[in-house]
Write a protein that holds these residues in place. Sequence first.
Motif, PDB file in Angstrom:
ATOM      1  N   UNK A  83     -53.545  19.028  78.915  1.00 33.78           N
ATOM      2  CA  UNK A  83     -53.218  17.608  79.016  1.00 33.78           C
ATOM      3  C   UNK A  83     -54.241  16.713  78.303  1.00 33.78           C
ATOM      4  N   UNK A  84     -55.516  17.108  78.342  1.00 30.99           N
ATOM      5  CA  UNK A  84     -56.586  16.179  77.970  1.00 30.99           C
ATOM      6  C   UNK A  84     -57.404  16.650  76.773  1.00 30.99           C
ATOM      7  N   UNK A  85     -57.437  17.950  76.494  1.00 30.32           N
ATOM      8  CA  UNK A  85     -58.441  18.477  75.595  1.00 30.32           C
ATOM      9  C   UNK A  85     -59.661  18.882  76.407  1.00 30.32           C
ATOM     10  N   UNK A  86     -60.772  19.163  75.753  1.00 26.32           N
ATOM     11  CA  UNK A  86     -61.938  19.685  76.443  1.00 26.32           C
ATOM     12  C   UNK A  86     -63.051  18.651  76.670  1.00 26.32           C
ATOM     13  N   UNK A  93     -56.842  26.503  86.469  1.00 24.33           N
ATOM     14  CA  UNK A  93     -56.845  25.052  86.659  1.00 24.33           C
ATOM     15  C   UNK A  93     -57.450  24.338  85.459  1.00 24.33           C
ATOM     16  N   UNK A  94     -58.578  24.858  84.951  1.00 20.17           N
ATOM     17  CA  UNK A  94     -59.189  24.252  83.774  1.00 20.17           C
ATOM     18  C   UNK A  94     -58.251  24.326  82.571  1.00 20.17           C
ATOM     19  N   UNK A  95     -57.516  25.436  82.461  1.00 21.39           N
ATOM     20  CA  UNK A  95     -56.585  25.587  81.331  1.00 21.39           C
ATOM     21  C   UNK A  95     -55.475  24.540  81.388  1.00 21.39           C
ATOM     22  N   UNK A  96     -54.993  24.239  82.595  1.00 16.73           N
ATOM     23  CA  UNK A  96     -53.962  23.203  82.739  1.00 16.73           C
ATOM     24  C   UNK A  96     -54.510  21.849  82.299  1.00 16.73           C
ATOM     25  N   UNK A  97     -55.725  21.517  82.740  1.00 20.44           N
ATOM     26  CA  UNK A  97     -56.316  20.229  82.359  1.00 20.44           C
ATOM     27  C   UNK A  97     -56.527  20.149  80.851  1.00 20.44           C
ATOM     28  N   UNK A 128     -63.968  12.069  84.693  1.00 22.99           N
ATOM     29  CA  UNK A 128     -63.959  12.297  83.250  1.00 22.99           C
ATOM     30  C   UNK A 128     -62.573  12.647  82.723  1.00 22.99           C
ATOM     31  N   UNK A 129     -61.735  13.252  83.545  1.00 22.23           N
ATOM     32  CA  UNK A 129     -60.398  13.622  83.081  1.00 22.23           C
ATOM     33  C   UNK A 129     -59.560  12.376  82.838  1.00 22.23           C
ATOM     34  N   UNK A 186     -44.396  14.125  86.888  1.00 24.96           N
ATOM     35  CA  UNK A 186     -45.058  15.142  86.077  1.00 24.96           C
ATOM     36  C   UNK A 186     -46.560  14.867  86.128  1.00 24.96           C
ATOM     37  N   UNK A 187     -47.347  15.772  85.565  1.00 29.43           N
ATOM     38  CA  UNK A 187     -48.777  15.542  85.493  1.00 29.43           C
ATOM     39  C   UNK A 187     -49.583  16.771  85.866  1.00 29.43           C
ATOM     40  N   UNK A 188     -50.899  16.647  85.773  1.00 33.12           N
ATOM     41  CA  UNK A 188     -51.811  17.757  86.057  1.00 33.12           C
ATOM     42  C   UNK A 188     -51.594  18.302  87.455  1.00 33.12           C
ATOM     43  N   UNK A 189     -51.536  17.401  88.459  1.00 31.50           N
ATOM     44  CA  UNK A 189     -51.388  17.882  89.830  1.00 31.50           C
ATOM     45  C   UNK A 189     -50.046  18.543  90.060  1.00 31.50           C
TER      46      UNK A 189
END
Length: 261
Positions: free
Chosen positions: A253-256, A246-250, A189-190, A60-63
């Motif tokens: 997972x991480x916040x902004x 793509x930014x929405x997926x990150x 940064x992610x 699983x994960x961002x990618x």
Amino acid sequence: MNFYHRLLGLAFSGLLAFCSANAQAQTRTGLAPVRAAIMQTEPWGFFSKPGGDGKAGPPVGIWLDIAARIETEAGVAMVKTLKPYARVWQELDLGNADISFLIRSADREGQYAHAGHLFDFGTVVLADKKYPLPNYEALGGLRIGVMRGIRLSPRFDADTTLNKVEVRDYETMVQMLREGRLDAIAGNSVSLHYLVKRAALEAQVGKQWVLQVTPVTVHVSKLYAERDALARIEAAVQRLKRQGAFEAIIDRWVGRDWRVN
């Protein structure tokens, strides 16, 4: 909802997207699946927690989430394999992988083709609050963790006066910072913000110093020659990028905090 419950929900949704995208992509084209090497580190690509049988869960994960969106949009299936960061580059060079999702750096220009610009993130340094970072020169004398083989910025990479401690992965870096064996950690940064949050180290870490803003692209092995698949992937990436997918997926997972623009 606490951090780990949120991760569990993300992992489950990522698994569903992964299975659905593969099934749809395989039925829409006659193209052979594209082999994608994915860096094995949280939150980009990792194995979910073991089940009752003790076996590791699916990746699983961002990618994985981003790949699933591209598969659906492009109609091209991907076989995704998790690899250590340095090994991802080797897999591309040897032709054992067709694509990967990586930062674009000047020193590797010409070694790989590119099939779409995904997003930009920051390459940053996060230091213990005991060591404020008002400028680049403040990095001098600090023990700075870096991942083996990574490129962060031309100035930082070439600076032999800095005490850069190479480690295998980001998780190790954050653990060493927690234990006081590093004064600062450097990377994208992610990954850094995600792992600092997961380790509950927000109170220990000060304000980040941004080394540069770095583009992330679909890297393509020079030994991969399936033009139709690459054209489909690049067009899909462009459409999804315009949508902010793509930014929405990150963010999920991480916040902004990872954003530097």
